[in-house]
Design a protein around this motif. Structure first.
Motif, PDB file in Angstrom:
ATOM      1  N   ARG A  15      45.571  60.002  14.648  1.00  0.00           N
ATOM      2  CA  ARG A  15      46.008  58.603  14.502  1.00  0.00           C
ATOM      3  C   ARG A  15      44.794  57.689  14.363  1.00  0.00           C
ATOM      4  NH1 ARG A  15      50.689  55.728  17.923  1.00  0.00           N
ATOM      5  NH2 ARG A  15      51.841  56.590  16.162  1.00  0.00           N
ATOM      6  N   GLU A  16      43.769  57.924  15.177  1.00  0.00           N
ATOM      7  CA  GLU A  16      42.557  57.103  15.079  1.00  0.00           C
ATOM      8  C   GLU A  16      41.912  57.253  13.707  1.00  0.00           C
ATOM      9  OE1 GLU A  16      40.027  58.171  18.278  1.00  0.00           O
ATOM     10  OE2 GLU A  16      41.366  57.423  19.836  1.00  0.00           O
ATOM     11  N   GLN A  17      41.905  58.472  13.194  1.00  0.00           N
ATOM     12  CA  GLN A  17      41.327  58.710  11.877  1.00  0.00           C
ATOM     13  C   GLN A  17      42.146  58.014  10.792  1.00  0.00           C
ATOM     14  OE1 GLN A  17      40.991  62.841  10.900  1.00  0.00           O
ATOM     15  NE2 GLN A  17      39.483  62.514   9.283  1.00  0.00           N
ATOM     16  N   MET A  18      43.478  58.076  10.916  1.00  0.00           N
ATOM     17  CA  MET A  18      44.333  57.398   9.951  1.00  0.00           C
ATOM     18  C   MET A  18      44.131  55.886  10.029  1.00  0.00           C
ATOM     19  SD  MET A  18      46.558  57.163   7.572  1.00  0.00           S
ATOM     20  CE  MET A  18      47.242  58.803   7.356  1.00  0.00           C
ATOM     21  N   ASP A  19      44.061  55.345  11.241  1.00  0.00           N
ATOM     22  CA  ASP A  19      43.830  53.909  11.396  1.00  0.00           C
ATOM     23  C   ASP A  19      42.518  53.488  10.740  1.00  0.00           C
ATOM     24  OD1 ASP A  19      46.183  53.653  12.789  1.00  0.00           O
ATOM     25  OD2 ASP A  19      45.247  53.683  14.776  1.00  0.00           O
ATOM     26  N   ALA A  20      41.501  54.300  10.923  1.00  0.00           N
ATOM     27  CA  ALA A  20      40.193  53.975  10.343  1.00  0.00           C
ATOM     28  C   ALA A  20      40.271  53.963   8.825  1.00  0.00           C
ATOM     29  CB  ALA A  20      39.145  54.978  10.827  1.00  0.00           C
ATOM     30  N   MET A  21      40.973  54.928   8.258  1.00  0.00           N
ATOM     31  CA  MET A  21      41.113  54.988   6.804  1.00  0.00           C
ATOM     32  C   MET A  21      41.937  53.800   6.284  1.00  0.00           C
ATOM     33  SD  MET A  21      39.427  57.360   5.399  1.00  0.00           S
ATOM     34  CE  MET A  21      38.542  58.859   5.819  1.00  0.00           C
ATOM     35  N   CYS A  22      43.027  53.498   6.966  1.00  0.00           N
ATOM     36  CA  CYS A  22      43.880  52.388   6.534  1.00  0.00           C
ATOM     37  C   CYS A  22      43.111  51.072   6.554  1.00  0.00           C
ATOM     38  CB  CYS A  22      45.115  52.291   7.430  1.00  0.00           C
ATOM     39  SG  CYS A  22      46.301  53.643   7.231  1.00  0.00           S
ATOM     40  N   ALA A  23      42.301  50.886   7.587  1.00  0.00           N
ATOM     41  CA  ALA A  23      41.548  49.637   7.713  1.00  0.00           C
ATOM     42  C   ALA A  23      40.488  49.492   6.637  1.00  0.00           C
ATOM     43  CB  ALA A  23      40.907  49.566   9.097  1.00  0.00           C
ATOM     44  N   ARG A  24      40.070  50.597   6.029  1.00  0.00           N
ATOM     45  CA  ARG A  24      39.034  50.554   4.989  1.00  0.00           C
ATOM     46  C   ARG A  24      39.619  50.477   3.583  1.00  0.00           C
ATOM     47  NH1 ARG A  24      35.291  55.582   6.827  1.00  0.00           N
ATOM     48  NH2 ARG A  24      33.832  54.776   5.269  1.00  0.00           N
ATOM     49  N   ALA A  25      40.929  50.497   3.481  1.00  0.00           N
ATOM     50  CA  ALA A  25      41.560  50.517   2.163  1.00  0.00           C
ATOM     51  C   ALA A  25      41.417  49.183   1.447  1.00  0.00           C
ATOM     52  CB  ALA A  25      43.038  50.875   2.295  1.00  0.00           C
ATOM     53  N   ARG A  26      41.386  49.259   0.126  1.00  0.00           N
ATOM     54  CA  ARG A  26      41.531  48.102  -0.741  1.00  0.00           C
ATOM     55  C   ARG A  26      42.811  48.336  -1.551  1.00  0.00           C
ATOM     56  NH1 ARG A  26      36.410  47.397  -4.176  1.00  0.00           N
ATOM     57  NH2 ARG A  26      36.954  45.182  -4.215  1.00  0.00           N
ATOM     58  N   TYR A  27      43.148  47.381  -2.419  1.00  0.00           N
ATOM     59  CA  TYR A  27      44.477  47.441  -3.025  1.00  0.00           C
ATOM     60  C   TYR A  27      44.415  47.134  -4.524  1.00  0.00           C
ATOM     61  CZ  TYR A  27      45.452  47.396   1.878  1.00  0.00           C
ATOM     62  OH  TYR A  27      45.440  47.716   3.211  1.00  0.00           O
ATOM     63  N   ALA A  28      44.966  48.068  -5.273  1.00  0.00           N
ATOM     64  CA  ALA A  28      45.087  47.881  -6.723  1.00  0.00           C
ATOM     65  C   ALA A  28      46.430  47.219  -6.989  1.00  0.00           C
ATOM     66  CB  ALA A  28      44.990  49.229  -7.442  1.00  0.00           C
ATOM     67  N   VAL A  29      46.408  45.978  -7.452  1.00  0.00           N
ATOM     68  CA  VAL A  29      47.620  45.201  -7.688  1.00  0.00           C
ATOM     69  C   VAL A  29      47.881  45.166  -9.189  1.00  0.00           C
ATOM     70  CG1 VAL A  29      48.739  42.962  -7.435  1.00  0.00           C
ATOM     71  CG2 VAL A  29      47.196  43.804  -5.638  1.00  0.00           C
ATOM     72  N   THR A  30      48.991  45.752  -9.596  1.00  0.00           N
ATOM     73  CA  THR A  30      49.369  45.805 -11.011  1.00  0.00           C
ATOM     74  C   THR A  30      50.408  44.732 -11.291  1.00  0.00           C
ATOM     75  OG1 THR A  30      48.936  48.181 -11.086  1.00  0.00           O
ATOM     76  CG2 THR A  30      50.273  47.249 -12.855  1.00  0.00           C
ATOM     77  N   THR A  31      50.134  43.888 -12.276  1.00  0.00           N
ATOM     78  CA  THR A  31      51.026  42.778 -12.609  1.00  0.00           C
ATOM     79  C   THR A  31      51.444  42.851 -14.069  1.00  0.00           C
ATOM     80  OG1 THR A  31      49.140  41.341 -13.162  1.00  0.00           O
ATOM     81  CG2 THR A  31      49.966  41.269 -10.892  1.00  0.00           C
ATOM     82  N   MET A  32      52.517  42.108 -14.357  1.00  0.00           N
ATOM     83  CA  MET A  32      53.006  42.048 -15.728  1.00  0.00           C
ATOM     84  C   MET A  32      53.466  40.621 -16.009  1.00  0.00           C
ATOM     85  SD  MET A  32      56.018  44.275 -17.607  1.00  0.00           S
ATOM     86  CE  MET A  32      57.337  43.596 -16.602  1.00  0.00           C
ATOM     87  N   LEU A  33      52.997  40.054 -17.112  1.00  0.00           N
ATOM     88  CA  LEU A  33      53.432  38.722 -17.507  1.00  0.00           C
ATOM     89  C   LEU A  33      54.878  38.770 -17.979  1.00  0.00           C
ATOM     90  CD1 LEU A  33      50.313  37.423 -19.483  1.00  0.00           C
ATOM     91  CD2 LEU A  33      51.055  36.724 -17.209  1.00  0.00           C
ATOM     92  N   ALA A  34      55.626  37.720 -17.669  1.00  0.00           N
ATOM     93  CA  ALA A  34      57.031  37.681 -18.065  1.00  0.00           C
ATOM     94  C   ALA A  34      57.198  37.709 -19.572  1.00  0.00           C
ATOM     95  CB  ALA A  34      57.695  36.433 -17.481  1.00  0.00           C
ATOM     96  N   SER A  35      56.200  37.199 -20.283  1.00  0.00           N
ATOM     97  CA  SER A  35      56.297  37.089 -21.743  1.00  0.00           C
ATOM     98  C   SER A  35      55.870  38.357 -22.469  1.00  0.00           C
ATOM     99  CB  SER A  35      55.438  35.919 -22.236  1.00  0.00           C
ATOM    100  OG  SER A  35      54.093  36.082 -21.814  1.00  0.00           O
ATOM    101  N   THR A  36      55.287  39.318 -21.740  1.00  0.00           N
ATOM    102  CA  THR A  36      54.819  40.542 -22.379  1.00  0.00           C
ATOM    103  C   THR A  36      55.214  41.741 -21.526  1.00  0.00           C
ATOM    104  OG1 THR A  36      52.681  40.638 -21.248  1.00  0.00           O
ATOM    105  CG2 THR A  36      52.815  39.268 -23.232  1.00  0.00           C
ATOM    106  N   THR A  37      54.900  42.904 -22.036  1.00  0.00           N
ATOM    107  CA  THR A  37      55.105  44.132 -21.262  1.00  0.00           C
ATOM    108  C   THR A  37      53.768  44.771 -20.902  1.00  0.00           C
ATOM    109  OG1 THR A  37      55.273  45.401 -23.327  1.00  0.00           O
ATOM    110  CG2 THR A  37      57.334  44.598 -22.338  1.00  0.00           C
ATOM    111  N   THR A  38      52.696  44.027 -21.100  1.00  0.00           N
ATOM    112  CA  THR A  38      51.356  44.536 -20.811  1.00  0.00           C
ATOM    113  C   THR A  38      51.089  44.533 -19.315  1.00  0.00           C
ATOM    114  OG1 THR A  38      50.563  43.661 -22.921  1.00  0.00           O
ATOM    115  CG2 THR A  38      48.894  44.249 -21.278  1.00  0.00           C
ATOM    116  N   LEU A  39      50.611  45.643 -18.798  1.00  0.00           N
ATOM    117  CA  LEU A  39      50.280  45.766 -17.388  1.00  0.00           C
ATOM    118  C   LEU A  39      48.795  45.516 -17.178  1.00  0.00           C
ATOM    119  CD1 LEU A  39      52.342  48.946 -16.396  1.00  0.00           C
ATOM    120  CD2 LEU A  39      53.000  46.550 -16.165  1.00  0.00           C
ATOM    121  N   THR A  40      48.481  44.779 -16.110  1.00  0.00           N
ATOM    122  CA  THR A  40      47.099  44.489 -15.747  1.00  0.00           C
ATOM    123  C   THR A  40      46.893  44.853 -14.289  1.00  0.00           C
ATOM    124  OG1 THR A  40      47.016  42.634 -17.297  1.00  0.00           O
ATOM    125  CG2 THR A  40      45.316  42.708 -15.597  1.00  0.00           C
ATOM    126  N   THR A  41      45.815  45.559 -13.998  1.00  0.00           N
ATOM    127  CA  THR A  41      45.526  45.967 -12.621  1.00  0.00           C
ATOM    128  C   THR A  41      44.223  45.340 -12.150  1.00  0.00           C
ATOM    129  OG1 THR A  41      46.689  48.077 -12.897  1.00  0.00           O
ATOM    130  CG2 THR A  41      45.119  47.913 -11.080  1.00  0.00           C
TER     131      THR A  41
END
Length: 624
Positions: free
Chosen positions: A157-183
């Protein structure tokens, strides 16, 4: 020599600026919670810069799927109105300007949120028409350990907590007017999508597919005219929450016949107004001061006396046309008494619209549905209702974090991922995140999933039994912004779990079965105070300050007898400008309705009415 010193200082200053750490923050949702999160982050960064105390450079971006800010209030049913008054709902950073509290329409509140965004200069950080389709936890190459996961549960659990706390996040979005994905990669993610995103499925009642009429969900009422949809039709409304109550009256006014089916019944029924006093203001600090079991007995006595003496001590103006609502109020009191519902332990239905539909438009009340026929609905007590339309008001699912779901089957993928690799840990972190997001009560302060060290925060999901969501969301935003600029620290994962478990247990004891049904249900004042404590902004000490009482006696009285709102949390631990703005709001707001309503008729009704009701109380108050 001076030139060399000046040059050295300049170089040192430039080096300091180069050392400043850039922190990117993604905010998902442009409603009240999202806008307050953005405002507080921008405000905290500006304040830190002015004090030369900005070790980090915050770069927030807010993503909103719709083409305007305002969240769910930009997409509501005809005539939708808030169930909390503007004095309770408005942000502490932008208090209501009205002298007497009133209830805003959804359109008015959406305009308030737009004005809030403009006045606080946060619109440049907002990306409208941009939908977030996926959020994936990632680790840098040097962050993932090559070590095989520990066999010991505590060490794992301590190891998992340490890994979770170091995570960053890839956020993928899409404009309403297109189908192009941007991360894009972000260091922190703030989830502000709210609880009204995914409608609950319509139940599969026996025979429902044989029904020849229309079955629809209340989420389909957007842009729908009640006159065109329900005129001269027989309509059954299923469910009896706050929205269902308001919708039932709107439908009853135009339909040929209406009925309401409810399995659990309403919460504590409280009208929007007692004369000029908003009903939501009754949960002031003075009432919170009542200890248990005195508090429950107080409300039971008050409702019992209200059922008998409401015409003498309370008269309320109609939410529709200003007419006398004595009979409706008396019916509400009887209903609360019969069900043993009290506001300190039950969720509030903060309007009497469904009772007005019953009293003035002959709407019938039925129990749960047993089955459908081709033209009617049969209920569990054997009664039936012939209908053309069934409108289901069963609310929205709590599953509002689909953006964290993967396209693949994580369990089967683990067989192809070597233990200890980055891909393995990213899979584990994503699973842990989905698990910790499944229950708001398991989060520290109802906002921090314990394992993630503040990398993920959830704002606006805590739902007060009596009170408003925006002030809680604003306090969460203030706390998180202070954390991001290093003004406050959040506890370790172990401490956060223990804190969340204590809070969850306390709420379970307080709300009982209602709390099991509404998992996000929290106590308003204790939640606000818990968020205020790390920031040092609780107004509680002011109640014991003779200096404050003598200098600002009007504000002191408002703290004790007025509605609990965000303004109160700008009286301590804030800048002089913010404090003066809060005091000005209190000075402007009329306190007389609260003092006269609660301290006058309210307590008089309680003390005199309880004497007459005491005998009935011994018989569980049924039939009062």
């Amino acid at each position: 020599m001076n030139e060399e010193s000046s040059s050295a200082d300049s170089s040192a200053s430039m080096d300091d600026k180069k050392k400043k750490r850039s922190v990117r923050v993604a905010i998902i949702g442009g409603g009240a919670a999202g806008l307050s999160a953005l405002r507080e982050i921008v405000h905290a960064q500006a304040a830190a810069s002015e004090c030369d105390d900005d070790d980090v450079s915050l770069e927030p971006t807010l993503f909103e799927e719709r083409d305007a800010v305002g969240g769910v209030y930009t997409r509501t049913y005809e005539g939708a109105m808030l169930t909390t008054s503007d004095h309770v709902t408005s942000f502490g950073a932008m208090p209501s300007t009205t002298e007497r509290a009133r209830f805003l329409t959804a359109d008015e509140y959406a305009e308030y949120l737009h004005t809030y965004a403009v006045q606080n200069n946060i619109t440049p950080y907002i990306r409208l028409g941009t939908r977030v389709v996926r959020i994936q936890a990632i680790l840098d190459d040097n962050a993932a350990s090559s070590e095989v996961p520990k066999a010991c549960i505590s060490e794992a659990r301590e190891q998992m907590d340490a890994m979770c706390a170091r995570a960053r996040y890839a956020v993928t979005t899409m404009l309403a007017s297109t189908t192009t994905l941007t991360t894009q990669i972000f260091d922190h993610v703030v989830i502000c999508t709210g609880t009204n995103q995914i409608p609950k499925p319509i139940p599969s009642w026996p025979g429902v597919h044989d029904f020849t009429g229309t079955v629809m969900h209340s989420s389909e009422l957007f842009n729908l005219s009640f006159e065109r949809a329900f005129a001269n039709k027989r309509v059954l409304l299923v469910g009896l929450g706050e929205t269902a109550s308001d919708v039932s009256l709107a439908v009853a006014k135009v339909a040929a016949a209406t009925a309401i089916s409810s399995r659990a019944g309403p919460g504590v029924v409280v009208p929007r107004y007692f004369e000029d006093t908003p009903g939501d203001s009754m949960m002031c600090r003075a009432f919170y001061a009542l200890p248990e079991p005195a508090a429950s007995k107080f409300w039971a006595y008050a409702f019992a006396s209200g059922a008998r003496f409401v015409g003498t001590f309370y008269r309320s103006r109609s939410e529709a046309n200003g007419a006398d609502e004595t009979e409706i109020l008396r019916t509400a009191a009887r209903l609360n008494v019969a069900r043993g519902a009290v506001p300190n332990r039950d969720f509030g239905t903060k309007n009497t619209s469904f009772l007005e539909a019953c009293v003035r438009h002959n709407t019938a009340l039925y129990p749960d549905i047993a089955r459908f026929t081709s033209t009617s609905v049969m209920f569990v007590d054997g009664s039936t209702f012939e209908c053309d339309v069934v409108l289901v008001n069963n609310g929205y699912t709590g599953r509002n974090f689909a953006v964290f779901d993967g396209d693949d089957d994580s369990e089967s993928r683990q067989t192809d991922v070597a233990a200890g690799t980055r891909a393995f840990w990213e899979d584990q972190i994503q699973q842990q995140l989905r698990h910790e997001l499944s229950d708001v009560r398991k989060m520290h302060l109802n906002m921090y999933p314990p394992s993630f060290g503040g990398g993920i925060s959830v704002h606006g999901f805590a739902r007060a039994a009596f009170g408003a969501v925006p002030p809680i969301a604003e306090m969460q935003a203030r706390l998180h912004a202070a954390f991001l600029v290093g003004k406050v620290c959040i506890p370790s994962a172990t401490s956060m779990r223990a804190s969340a478990n204590r809070s969850s247990a306390a709420h379970a004891r307080r709300f009982g079965l209602t709390g099991l049904r509404i998992r996000a249900l929290v106590d308003y004042l204790s939640t606000m105070e818990a968020l205020a404590e790390p920031l040092g902004v609780s107004p509680q000490p002011l109640l014991w300050s003779p200096t404050f009482f003598l200098k600002h006696h009007r504000v002191w009285r408002a703290l004790l007898f007025g509605p609990i709102n965000g303004w109160q949390y700008y009286l301590r631990g804030t800048t002089e400008t913010e404090r003066e703005a809060a005091i000005e709001a209190f000075e402007r707001a009329s306190l007389s309705p609260y003092l006269q309503g609660h301290m006058g008729r309210g307590f008089t009704s309680f003390f005199f009415g309880s004497l007459a009701a005491r005998k009935s109380m011994g018989q569980r108050l049924v039939g009062v």
